[in-house]
Design a protein around this motif. Structure first.
Motif, mmCIF file in Angstrom:
data_model
loop_
_atom_site.group_PDB
_atom_site.id
_atom_site.type_symbol
_atom_site.label_atom_id
_atom_site.label_comp_id
_atom_site.label_asym_id
_atom_site.label_seq_id
_atom_site.Cartn_x
_atom_site.Cartn_y
_atom_site.Cartn_z
ATOM 1 N N ARG A 31 0.806 -1.223 0.000
ATOM 2 C CA ARG A 31 0.000 0.000 0.000
ATOM 3 C C ARG A 31 0.838 1.272 0.000
ATOM 4 O O ARG A 31 0.305 2.359 -0.202
ATOM 5 N N PHE A 32 2.149 1.154 0.228
ATOM 6 C CA PHE A 32 3.038 2.322 0.204
ATOM 7 C C PHE A 32 3.686 2.515 -1.162
ATOM 8 O O PHE A 32 4.437 3.459 -1.367
ATOM 9 N N GLY A 33 3.463 1.598 -2.092
ATOM 10 C CA GLY A 33 4.040 1.692 -3.426
ATOM 11 C C GLY A 33 5.337 0.927 -3.593
ATOM 12 O O GLY A 33 5.916 0.932 -4.668
ATOM 13 N N ASN A 34 5.830 0.257 -2.550
ATOM 14 C CA ASN A 34 7.038 -0.563 -2.662
ATOM 15 C C ASN A 34 6.731 -1.784 -3.517
ATOM 16 O O ASN A 34 5.656 -2.369 -3.418
ATOM 17 N N LYS A 35 7.697 -2.190 -4.361
ATOM 18 C CA LYS A 35 7.509 -3.342 -5.241
ATOM 19 C C LYS A 35 8.425 -4.466 -4.793
ATOM 20 O O LYS A 35 9.597 -4.245 -4.514
ATOM 21 N N TYR A 36 7.888 -5.678 -4.773
ATOM 22 C CA TYR A 36 8.609 -6.849 -4.276
ATOM 23 C C TYR A 36 8.867 -7.817 -5.422
ATOM 24 O O TYR A 36 7.966 -8.117 -6.206
ATOM 25 N N TYR A 54 12.002 0.316 -3.147
ATOM 26 C CA TYR A 54 11.211 1.271 -2.369
ATOM 27 C C TYR A 54 10.629 2.349 -3.273
ATOM 28 O O TYR A 54 11.247 2.779 -4.245
ATOM 29 N N ALA A 55 9.438 2.813 -2.928
ATOM 30 C CA ALA A 55 8.771 3.861 -3.690
ATOM 31 C C ALA A 55 9.429 5.219 -3.438
ATOM 32 O O ALA A 55 9.355 6.102 -4.272
ATOM 33 N N ALA A 60 14.395 0.411 5.637
ATOM 34 C CA ALA A 60 13.857 -0.922 5.915
ATOM 35 C C ALA A 60 12.631 -0.884 6.800
ATOM 36 O O ALA A 60 11.826 -1.818 6.787
ATOM 37 N N SER A 61 12.439 0.177 7.567
ATOM 38 C CA SER A 61 11.252 0.239 8.417
ATOM 39 C C SER A 61 9.994 0.513 7.602
ATOM 40 O O SER A 61 8.894 0.480 8.143
ATOM 41 N N LYS A 62 10.133 0.790 6.305
ATOM 42 C CA LYS A 62 8.970 1.036 5.456
ATOM 43 C C LYS A 62 8.395 -0.247 4.872
ATOM 44 O O LYS A 62 7.453 -0.203 4.089
ATOM 45 N N VAL A 63 8.946 -1.384 5.228
ATOM 46 C CA VAL A 63 8.409 -2.669 4.766
ATOM 47 C C VAL A 63 7.351 -3.119 5.764
ATOM 48 O O VAL A 63 7.649 -3.337 6.932
ATOM 49 N N PRO A 64 6.084 -3.262 5.316
ATOM 50 C CA PRO A 64 5.043 -3.696 6.248
ATOM 51 C C PRO A 64 5.234 -5.151 6.670
ATOM 52 O O PRO A 64 5.897 -5.922 5.973
ATOM 53 N N PRO A 65 4.664 -5.546 7.797
ATOM 54 C CA PRO A 65 4.866 -6.905 8.297
ATOM 55 C C PRO A 65 4.393 -7.982 7.335
ATOM 56 O O PRO A 65 4.946 -9.077 7.315
ATOM 57 N N LEU A 79 1.541 -12.315 3.058
ATOM 58 C CA LEU A 79 0.220 -12.231 3.686
ATOM 59 C C LEU A 79 -0.638 -11.230 2.926
ATOM 60 O O LEU A 79 -0.117 -10.257 2.368
ATOM 61 N N PRO A 80 -1.949 -11.430 2.924
ATOM 62 C CA PRO A 80 -2.820 -10.433 2.296
ATOM 63 C C PRO A 80 -2.746 -9.111 3.058
ATOM 64 O O PRO A 80 -2.407 -9.078 4.234
ATOM 65 N N GLU A 81 -3.118 -8.026 2.379
ATOM 66 C CA GLU A 81 -3.084 -6.702 3.007
ATOM 67 C C GLU A 81 -4.226 -6.562 4.022
ATOM 68 O O GLU A 81 -4.837 -7.543 4.410
ATOM 69 N N LYS A 82 -4.559 -5.350 4.400
ATOM 70 C CA LYS A 82 -5.466 -5.024 5.501
ATOM 71 C C LYS A 82 -6.790 -5.774 5.535
ATOM 72 O O LYS A 82 -7.280 -6.109 6.590
ATOM 73 N N ASP A 83 -7.424 -6.006 4.416
ATOM 74 C CA ASP A 83 -8.759 -6.588 4.407
ATOM 75 C C ASP A 83 -8.736 -8.102 4.598
ATOM 76 O O ASP A 83 -9.687 -8.786 4.266
ATOM 77 N N SER A 84 -7.676 -8.604 5.149
ATOM 78 C CA SER A 84 -7.537 -10.040 5.316
ATOM 79 C C SER A 84 -7.977 -10.463 6.712
ATOM 80 O O SER A 84 -8.108 -9.644 7.618
ATOM 81 N N PRO A 85 -8.181 -11.764 6.923
ATOM 82 C CA PRO A 85 -8.510 -12.234 8.270
ATOM 83 C C PRO A 85 -7.333 -12.105 9.233
ATOM 84 O O PRO A 85 -7.507 -12.240 10.435
ATOM 85 N N PHE A 86 -6.130 -11.827 8.713
ATOM 86 C CA PHE A 86 -4.954 -11.671 9.572
ATOM 87 C C PHE A 86 -4.893 -10.287 10.203
ATOM 88 O O PHE A 86 -4.170 -10.076 11.155
ATOM 89 N N HIS A 87 -5.639 -9.327 9.652
ATOM 90 C CA HIS A 87 -5.626 -7.965 10.192
ATOM 91 C C HIS A 87 -6.538 -7.888 11.411
ATOM 92 O O HIS A 87 -7.666 -8.350 11.394
ATOM 93 N N ARG A 88 -6.044 -7.307 12.482
ATOM 94 C CA ARG A 88 -6.801 -7.167 13.720
ATOM 95 C C ARG A 88 -7.132 -5.694 13.955
ATOM 96 O O ARG A 88 -6.340 -4.812 13.610
ATOM 97 N N PRO A 89 -8.283 -5.398 14.571
ATOM 98 C CA PRO A 89 -8.673 -3.997 14.773
ATOM 99 C C PRO A 89 -7.743 -3.243 15.721
ATOM 100 O O PRO A 89 -7.673 -2.019 15.678
ATOM 101 N N TRP A 90 -7.008 -3.936 16.584
ATOM 102 C CA TRP A 90 -6.112 -3.275 17.531
ATOM 103 C C TRP A 90 -4.756 -2.938 16.914
ATOM 104 O O TRP A 90 -3.954 -2.258 17.536
#
Length: 130
Positions: A31-36, A54-55, A60-65, A79-90
């Motif tokens: 979601r930050f525009g970084n390409k893997y 990197y965009a 290195a801290s700009k790489v999401p978990p 892992l899928p991005e935010k709309d996945s079952p792995f994303h928690r509201p907290w």
């Protein structure tokens, strides 16, 4: 995200972009525009090379978990991005490392924060060799 990229990073990116064009296979974008990427010519029995472009300024801290675990061969697929079952509201939104920048944490007594330290109490006794 319209951060300026330094000249050194831009010069390094020329080589990286050439090698990526030649050997890389795009896996995805965060979601930050970084390409893997992964090595499209990976040999059997050898761990495949994985890297990120990197965009903006490389940090290195700009790489999401979600992608960190993939880059370090913890997972076969990212892992899928935010709309996945792995994303928690907290979970908090990712924030890059602010060390060395204007947004860095500075306690109240720090000289760059404009504060003054509390005076010494006089209970300090310096060590002297015996």
């Amino acid at each position: 995200m319209s951060e300026k990229i330094s000249l050194i990073a831009r010069m390094a990116n020329v080589h990286i972009n050439f090698m990526t064009w030649r050997r890389g296979e795009l896996v995805g974008t965060d979601r930050f525009g970084n390409k893997y990427y992964r090595d499209k010519n990976a040999r059997r029995g050898v761990k495949e090379r994985r890297w990120v472009i990197y965009a903006s300024e490389p940090d290195a801290s700009k790489v999401p978990p979600e992608w960190h675990s993939w880059l370090h061969h913890t997972r076969l697929d990212p892992l899928p991005e935010k709309d996945s079952p792995f994303h928690r509201p907290w979970q908090k939104e990712h924030a890059p490392n602010a060390s060395g920048s204007v947004q860095a944490y500075r306690p109240s007594g720090h000289t760059l924060a404009g504060g003054t330290r509390a005076p010494a109490t006089g209970d300090y006794e310096p060590w002297t060799p015996a």
